[in-house]
Design a protein around this motif. Structure first.
Motif, PDB file in Angstrom:
ATOM      1  N   PRO A 131       0.801  -1.039   0.019  1.00 60.82           N
ATOM      2  CA  PRO A 131       0.055   0.136  -0.116  1.00 60.82           C
ATOM      3  C   PRO A 131       0.832   1.369  -0.020  1.00 60.82           C
ATOM      4  O   PRO A 131       0.487   2.425  -0.544  1.00 60.82           O
ATOM      5  CB  PRO A 131      -0.886  -0.185   1.160  1.00 60.82           C
ATOM      6  N   ARG A 176      -2.700   7.892 -10.188  1.00 61.29           N
ATOM      7  CA  ARG A 176      -3.452   6.616 -10.250  1.00 61.29           C
ATOM      8  C   ARG A 176      -4.277   6.473 -11.362  1.00 61.29           C
ATOM      9  O   ARG A 176      -4.709   5.659 -12.060  1.00 61.29           O
ATOM     10  CB  ARG A 176      -4.240   6.297  -9.044  1.00 61.29           C
ATOM     11  N   LEU A 182      -0.850  -3.028  -4.581  1.00 60.40           N
ATOM     12  CA  LEU A 182      -0.167  -1.961  -5.460  1.00 60.40           C
ATOM     13  C   LEU A 182       1.361  -2.197  -5.913  1.00 60.40           C
ATOM     14  O   LEU A 182       2.091  -2.380  -4.817  1.00 60.40           O
ATOM     15  CB  LEU A 182      -0.364  -0.759  -4.834  1.00 60.40           C
ATOM     16  N   GLU A 214      -8.994  -5.603  -5.895  1.00 62.23           N
ATOM     17  CA  GLU A 214      -9.146  -4.027  -5.457  1.00 62.23           C
ATOM     18  C   GLU A 214      -7.841  -3.426  -5.255  1.00 62.23           C
ATOM     19  O   GLU A 214      -7.552  -2.315  -5.543  1.00 62.23           O
ATOM     20  CB  GLU A 214     -10.399  -3.843  -4.576  1.00 62.23           C
ATOM     21  N   ARG A 215      -7.115  -4.470  -4.190  1.00 67.05           N
ATOM     22  CA  ARG A 215      -5.960  -3.816  -3.669  1.00 67.05           C
ATOM     23  C   ARG A 215      -4.970  -3.354  -4.878  1.00 67.05           C
ATOM     24  O   ARG A 215      -4.049  -2.397  -4.487  1.00 67.05           O
ATOM     25  CB  ARG A 215      -5.472  -4.794  -2.786  1.00 67.05           C
ATOM     26  N   HIS A 231      -5.461  -2.234  -7.587  1.00 69.33           N
ATOM     27  CA  HIS A 231      -5.913  -1.049  -8.663  1.00 69.33           C
ATOM     28  C   HIS A 231      -5.978   0.245  -7.802  1.00 69.33           C
ATOM     29  O   HIS A 231      -6.224   1.185  -8.511  1.00 69.33           O
ATOM     30  CB  HIS A 231      -7.480  -1.573  -8.944  1.00 69.33           C
ATOM     31  N   VAL A 232      -5.494   0.358  -6.833  1.00 64.88           N
ATOM     32  CA  VAL A 232      -5.437   1.714  -5.989  1.00 64.88           C
ATOM     33  C   VAL A 232      -4.575   2.746  -6.799  1.00 64.88           C
ATOM     34  O   VAL A 232      -3.722   2.267  -7.235  1.00 64.88           O
ATOM     35  CB  VAL A 232      -5.375   1.355  -4.549  1.00 64.88           C
TER      36      VAL A 232
END
Lengths: 376, 212
Positions: free
Chosen positions: A146, A162, A191, A372-373, A375-376
């Motif tokens: 992250p 992003r 990420l 989802e993680r 794509h941040v």
């Protein structure tokens, strides 16, 4: 791995006591899921592909489509042998309309280069395309977690916004003052920025990242943690979760097959055989041991009925198995006959010492199933 | 030309620390200085520009003559060089050559060659970070090579101007003979430490020295 020597894990000494493999891997996994980790991924096979027919060649070699991959984009690809069985996978990036960079598995790089040359020279010499190994030219550092964006932003002039530098894009610019190519591809589900620089400068870039990384908890991780993190996401390793008898559909990767491409591709015909269309083929699933402290043995045989008289009908085996600090449980990938239709069912693993483990068939994606993680 | 993406991966000279493929080997295995009794001397020519050329011999030869002033070697397993010996082209396979030039020239050279080649089917790939050049000189250089490679390096069979890809111990190297007294090895980065330590070991009986 293959012929390479790679760091397995990076044990720390805590008050004079050296961490065990298990302790180091748990710490490295948490660092990637909660902060930021770094992996030396330089061994990844890399093949430079140029020529006006490069795109069509890729579409014949890979099972999926390549016609519309734009410059600046990356795509995951699966390769089958002519028998329809998965032989390699990797991400290929479009550098220019006639220019691609293919990555292969670490152990498969030399064999894949020969495979490409073989098909080009013997079957499709009319295609204008060339292949050159650039594995040793580029050093690759995977910065993942992250906090990866914040860390990289301190040492690069590349715009990391992003919305402009998205997942599965690549960009060029300076990293630590060195010309770099950075890919947003992820083998951890987090990420991720894969930084590629000419290998002469790798140590300089690595050290610079650590000069800036302390405050973000930058943690080097080895191949064991890489394996745990990718398995939590259900990402396969060809040669571990496959054994030359597994089709893309057995892996649940129908999305990576382009049956309607305008020409044939390697493996297409074999994938229409009745045997490859059987519903009770061994298919990739996740296994969750009923006892979370159990880490199933890789290679362990799976049965549906543990009370069946010996010899029990064996219906599959465990391909990858680890303890997950994120799930606080053992977990495994396995191939099970007709497994895709058996979600939620219980299977059994009789061990040599007479004990029997029970496990539930689940999706092979254990962490962040919607992706989802990354794509941040 | 625009359909192939060009990128100069060389960092500005002197601004960042660069490490040759042998940097770690010097650190770990040392570099014994040449002595008066040394019968073979090893010298790394680090950070040169290495380009792989793929394509048809005729178009590549024309482009090279135009841009570099000399063309492809006329025969397989051989190399051509400019007068200074600083730039060379070596045959690797029927449509593949290795071009080595002083470090820093490779990107402009690639641009020039691409301009000269126009629409022809060819490829140029920069592999400078992936390999390094080692020179062996001295009366025992041939003997050292005889112990190390399977190819016949007897000077009668291996005249000046010859270059081959061959098996070196348990790895693969390129062996070339640019001049009467000098032998060159081109080794991949990932096998450079192995090759270096092999050469130190095999060269011990000749008092091998390493010239920085």
């Amino acid at each position: 791995m293959g012929q390479w020597k790679r760091p397995w894990y990076y044990p720390r000494s805590v008050s004079g006591k050296r961490e065990t493999l298990h302790e180091a891997v748990a710490r490295e996994c948490r660092a990637v899921r909660e902060a930021v980790g770094i992996l030396d991924a330089s061994t990844l096979g890399k093949i430079d592909i140029q020529g006006r027919d490069a795109r069509e060649f890729l579409a014949r070699i890979y099972t999926n489509k390549w016609e519309k991959l734009a410059v600046g984009k990356c795509r995951y690809g699966l390769m089958c042998k002519d028998d329809g069985m998965v032989m390699d996978d990797g991400v290929t990036s479009c550098l220019g309309d006639n220019h691609f960079l293919m990555t292969t598995t670490t152990g498969g790089a030399a064999a894949i280069l020969e495979w490409l040359e073989l098909w080009h020279q013997t079957e499709w010499p009319e295609l204008d395309v060339t292949f050159t190994s650039v594995t040793d030219h580029w050093a690759t550092m995977t910065v993942t977690g992250p906090e990866a964006r914040k860390l990289l932003a301190e040492v690069t002039d590349i715009d990391l916004d992003r919305d402009t530098f998205k997942f599965m894009d690549w960009r060029e610019g300076k990293v630590a003052g060195v010309p770099a190519r950075v890919f947003r591809i992820s083998f951890t589900g987090e990420l991720t920025y894969e930084i590629n620089v000419q290998a002469h400068y790798a140590m300089h870039v690595w050290k610079t990242l650590f000069e800036h990384g302390d405050k973000y908890g930058l943690t080097p991780y080895g191949t064991e943690t890489m394996h745990v993190l990718r398995a939590e996401k259900g990402f396969i390793i060809v040669g571990q979760d496959t054994d030359g008898s597994v089709t893309p559909e057995d892996l649940g990767m129908q999305w990576a097959i382009g049956y309607d491409k305008p020409y044939s591709w390697i493996g297409k015909r074999a994938l229409s055989r009745p045997d490859t269309r059987r519903e009770n083929r061994k298919q990739l699933v996740g296994l969750k041991p009923k006892d979370p402290t159990v880490v199933l043995e890789e290679g362990a045989q799976i049965v549906f009925d543990p009370d069946h008289a010996i010899p029990m009908p064996m219906v599959g085996h465990v391909t990858s198995s680890y303890y997950s600090p994120t799930l606080e449980s053992g977990f495994a990938l396995a191939v099970v006959k007709g497994g895709h239709r058996r979600m939620g069912e219980t299977v059994y693993l009789p061990m040599a010492d007479g004990s029997v483990h029970a496990a539930e068939i689940v999706s092979p994606i254990f962490v962040d199933p919607k992706g989802e993680r990354q794509h941040v | 030309m625009s359909k192939v993406h060009l990128y100069d991966t060389r960092a500005a000279h002197g601004q960042v620390a660069a490490e040759s493929p042998l940097a770690f080997s010097y650190h770990r295995s040392g570099a014994p200085a040449p002595q008066r009794h040394s019968r073979v001397v090893l010298r790394e020519r680090a950070f040169l520009g290495h380009l792989i050329l793929r394509g048809g011999a005729i178009v590549l030869d024309e482009a090279l003559r135009e841009v570099l002033g000399f063309g492809l070697p006329a025969r397989p397993n051989s190399l051509s060089q400019d007068a200074s010996g600083e730039r060379s082209v070596q045959w690797l396979s029927p449509d593949e050559w290795l071009l080595i030039v002083p470090g820093g020239e490779e990107h402009d050279l690639e641009l020039g060659l691409r301009k000269a080649l126009g629409d022809a089917h060819y490829a140029i790939v920069n592999v400078s970070g992936g390999q390094t050049l080692l020179e062996l000189e001295g009366p025992a250089a041939v003997e050292l090579l005889m112990k190390s490679v399977v190819y016949d390096v007897n000077p009668l069979a291996f005249p000046v101007g010859k270059g081959v890809t061959t098996v070196f111990a348990k790895t693969t190297v390129i062996v070339r003979r640019p001049s009467e007294s000098c032998w060159e090895l081109v080794v991949r980065r990932s096998f450079a430490d192995y090759a270096y330590r092999w050469l130190l070991d095999a060269g011990e009986e000749y008092g091998i020295g390493v010239q920085a």
